[in-house]
Design an enzyme around this catalytic site. Sequence first.
Site, PDB file in Angstrom:
ATOM      1  CG  HIS A 190      -1.610  -1.333   1.539  1.00 55.20           C
ATOM      2  ND1 HIS A 190      -2.576  -1.716   0.410  1.00 55.20           N
ATOM      3  CD2 HIS A 190      -1.674  -2.107   2.503  1.00 55.20           C
ATOM      4  CE1 HIS A 190      -2.771  -3.179   0.968  1.00 55.20           C
ATOM      5  NE2 HIS A 190      -2.560  -3.254   2.335  1.00 55.20           N
ATOM      6  NE  ARG A 191       3.445   2.601  -4.878  1.00 60.44           N
ATOM      7  CZ  ARG A 191       3.081   1.602  -5.632  1.00 60.44           C
ATOM      8  NH1 ARG A 191       2.783   0.561  -4.763  1.00 60.44           N
ATOM      9  NH2 ARG A 191       2.911   1.659  -7.012  1.00 60.44           N
ATOM     10  CG  LEU A 192       1.239   2.236   4.056  1.00 53.17           C
ATOM     11  CD1 LEU A 192       0.505   1.682   5.066  1.00 53.17           C
ATOM     12  CD2 LEU A 192       1.287   3.875   4.114  1.00 53.17           C
TER      13      LEU A 192
END
Length: 215
Positions: A190-192
């Site tokens: 999640h692009r984290l």
Amino acid sequence: MSDLSDLRREYTAGGLSEAELPDTPWPLFERWMQQTCDAKLTDPTAMVVASVDERGQPFQRIVLLKRFDAQGFIFYTNLGSRKAAHLAANPRISLLFPWHALDRQVAVCGQVEQLSNTEVLKYFVTRPRDSQIAAWVSKQSSRISARQVLESKFMEIKQKFSKGEVPLPSFWGGYRIVPETIEFWQGGEHRLHDRFLYSKAMEGEDLWQIERLAP
């Protein structure tokens, strides 16, 4: 114009937690480098080297890392090259190790110091003979009319040094990048992403501050 906005993927290779971080960046970098080599990535030691010219224009190129330790990262080059001219005027430099296949990057910022002739010669004699000869052939970054110029020069130098050892060219040397910051980036879902920045706490001492950065 081609639209590339839909090209994306999830980063699922794994995270990086505070509990995994050593007090200094070197054990983590060594572990990641070993894992990159074990994964049999193409050119695992390849790094993007960025320098800046007298107008402030950045330039980047791929260079191979040859050694690293707690004093810094080492590479070798022609001292008449464009990068060498930049570094002579401005010793500040940045490196990037783009290990995409493992969802990892390592970014380094710092300054260079030129290696001694003794250090350079120690490495030069370990190079394959044709690589030693090639060091004599190319006036790196200069304009040439055709590839044939290089090939003819190579054969000329090869004949010249057909007997005995190939001497170290006076214009061939190396640099040590003394880091001020080293950032480890591990892709996350999640692009984290996980990003940790090591910053040198004191010049001349292997003491570092560690901060987590937002992805």
